[in-house]
Design a protein around this motif. Structure first.
Motif, PDB file in Angstrom:
ATOM      1  N   GLU A  82      -1.660  -2.104  -4.336  1.00  0.00           N
ATOM      2  CA  GLU A  82      -0.285  -2.535  -4.611  1.00  0.00           C
ATOM      3  C   GLU A  82       0.723  -1.632  -3.921  1.00  0.00           C
ATOM      4  N   PRO A  83       1.722  -2.217  -3.281  1.00  0.00           N
ATOM      5  CA  PRO A  83       2.776  -1.405  -2.665  1.00  0.00           C
ATOM      6  C   PRO A  83       3.610  -0.703  -3.731  1.00  0.00           C
ATOM      7  N   LEU A  84       4.104   0.475  -3.388  1.00  0.00           N
ATOM      8  CA  LEU A  84       4.927   1.229  -4.331  1.00  0.00           C
ATOM      9  C   LEU A  84       6.183   0.461  -4.720  1.00  0.00           C
ATOM     10  N   THR A  85       6.693  -0.367  -3.833  1.00  0.00           N
ATOM     11  CA  THR A  85       7.875  -1.169  -4.167  1.00  0.00           C
ATOM     12  C   THR A  85       7.562  -2.141  -5.301  1.00  0.00           C
ATOM     13  N   ALA A  86       6.368  -2.730  -5.296  1.00  0.00           N
ATOM     14  CA  ALA A  86       5.963  -3.643  -6.370  1.00  0.00           C
ATOM     15  C   ALA A  86       5.739  -2.873  -7.670  1.00  0.00           C
ATOM     16  N   VAL A  87       5.240  -1.641  -7.563  1.00  0.00           N
ATOM     17  CA  VAL A  87       5.023  -0.811  -8.744  1.00  0.00           C
ATOM     18  C   VAL A  87       6.360  -0.497  -9.412  1.00  0.00           C
ATOM     19  N   LYS A  88       7.376  -0.210  -8.608  1.00  0.00           N
ATOM     20  CA  LYS A  88       8.705   0.059  -9.158  1.00  0.00           C
ATOM     21  C   LYS A  88       9.235  -1.162  -9.903  1.00  0.00           C
ATOM     22  N   GLU A  89       9.015  -2.346  -9.331  1.00  0.00           N
ATOM     23  CA  GLU A  89       9.460  -3.580  -9.981  1.00  0.00           C
ATOM     24  C   GLU A  89       8.742  -3.780 -11.315  1.00  0.00           C
ATOM     25  N   LYS A  90       7.428  -3.517 -11.347  1.00  0.00           N
ATOM     26  CA  LYS A  90       6.660  -3.676 -12.585  1.00  0.00           C
ATOM     27  C   LYS A  90       7.089  -2.668 -13.637  1.00  0.00           C
ATOM     28  N   LEU A  91       7.387  -1.452 -13.214  1.00  0.00           N
ATOM     29  CA  LEU A  91       7.847  -0.435 -14.153  1.00  0.00           C
ATOM     30  C   LEU A  91       9.184  -0.850 -14.767  1.00  0.00           C
ATOM     31  N   LEU A  92      10.119  -1.282 -13.939  1.00  0.00           N
ATOM     32  CA  LEU A  92      11.425  -1.711 -14.442  1.00  0.00           C
ATOM     33  C   LEU A  92      11.272  -2.917 -15.370  1.00  0.00           C
ATOM     34  N   GLU A  93      10.409  -3.837 -15.012  1.00  0.00           N
ATOM     35  CA  GLU A  93      10.156  -5.010 -15.850  1.00  0.00           C
ATOM     36  C   GLU A  93       9.577  -4.594 -17.205  1.00  0.00           C
ATOM     37  N   ALA A  94       8.654  -3.632 -17.199  1.00  0.00           N
ATOM     38  CA  ALA A  94       8.061  -3.155 -18.454  1.00  0.00           C
ATOM     39  C   ALA A  94       9.110  -2.499 -19.341  1.00  0.00           C
ATOM     40  N   LEU A  95       9.983  -1.698 -18.752  1.00  0.00           N
ATOM     41  CA  LEU A  95      11.037  -1.048 -19.533  1.00  0.00           C
ATOM     42  C   LEU A  95      11.993  -2.074 -20.124  1.00  0.00           C
ATOM     43  N   LYS A  96      12.370  -3.054 -19.323  1.00  0.00           N
ATOM     44  CA  LYS A  96      13.298  -4.087 -19.801  1.00  0.00           C
ATOM     45  C   LYS A  96      12.655  -4.970 -20.859  1.00  0.00           C
ATOM     46  N   SER A  97      11.337  -5.180 -20.768  1.00  0.00           N
ATOM     47  CA  SER A  97      10.658  -6.018 -21.755  1.00  0.00           C
ATOM     48  C   SER A  97      10.669  -5.377 -23.143  1.00  0.00           C
ATOM     49  N   ARG A  98      10.848  -4.080 -23.210  1.00  0.00           N
ATOM     50  CA  ARG A  98      10.946  -3.361 -24.485  1.00  0.00           C
ATOM     51  C   ARG A  98      12.404  -3.204 -24.909  1.00  0.00           C
ATOM     52  N   ASN A  99      13.298  -3.915 -24.238  1.00  0.00           N
ATOM     53  CA  ASN A  99      14.737  -3.896 -24.536  1.00  0.00           C
ATOM     54  C   ASN A  99      15.333  -2.498 -24.422  1.00  0.00           C
ATOM     55  N   MET A 100      14.827  -1.712 -23.512  1.00  0.00           N
ATOM     56  CA  MET A 100      15.385  -0.379 -23.277  1.00  0.00           C
ATOM     57  C   MET A 100      16.594  -0.518 -22.368  1.00  0.00           C
ATOM     58  N   LEU A 101      17.645   0.141 -22.726  1.00  0.00           N
ATOM     59  CA  LEU A 101      18.856   0.135 -21.916  1.00  0.00           C
ATOM     60  C   LEU A 101      19.056   1.466 -21.208  1.00  0.00           C
ATOM     61  N   GLU A 102      18.432   2.515 -21.762  1.00  0.00           N
ATOM     62  CA  GLU A 102      18.581   3.846 -21.203  1.00  0.00           C
ATOM     63  C   GLU A 102      17.410   4.717 -21.636  1.00  0.00           C
TER      64      GLU A 102
END
Length: 153
Positions: free
Chosen positions: A32-52
């Protein structure tokens, strides 16, 4: 009907992404490209309703996420080094344009810890020359390492 379970993939690696006291475990493919990993990480954080995280607001764009790897894998207290978008580890804080670097090319394997932080949209434009006055130990990684020591009273 129960939700479908994803089939486990023996090639998948579980990485621990750390910021302050937050740890996100992601199961990823080595190619997996690191760019896709960044997208998955951000998606995981947002899925937990984290704002900060510790006062740092989540970015709206995954390109504003930077990864860091431990200076010494056996002693994470020694600090972190910036992992560039192409999988190259560096000690400067200037961001390079993300390319097709993969987890495998970056040497990230099962169980590795990876620090992450958020850049502000105007900070360190891509392609800037590194600042020679920046220290080798980047003080910008906010990672709390848990300790098993008893608290002294």
């Amino acid at each position: 009907m129960p939700p479908k379970q994803a089939k486990p993939d023996s090639r998948a690696s579980t990485l621990l992404f750390k910021k302050h006291k937050t740890t996100v475990l992601l199961s990823l493919q080595p190619h997996e490209p690191l760019t896709a990993v960044k997208e998955k990480l951000l998606e995981a954080l947002k899925s937990r309703n984290m704002l900060e995280i510790n006062g740092d607001p989540l970015p709206s764009d995954s390109t504003l996420i930077e990864f860091g790897v431990p200076v010494d894998r056996s002693d994470r207290e020694k600090g972190w080094r910036l992992l560039q978008g192409d999988g190259e580890v560096t000690t400067n804080t200037a961001a390079k344009k993300a390319s097709s670097g993969t987890l495998l090319a970056a040497g990230l394997d099962n169980g590795h810890s990876v620090a992450f932080r958020f850049r502000k949209p105007g900070d360190a434009p891509e392609g800037d020359e590194p600042d020679p006055d920046i220290e080798r130990d980047d003080p910008g990684w906010d990672v709390m390492i848990p300790s098993f020591d008893d608290d002294e009273e």
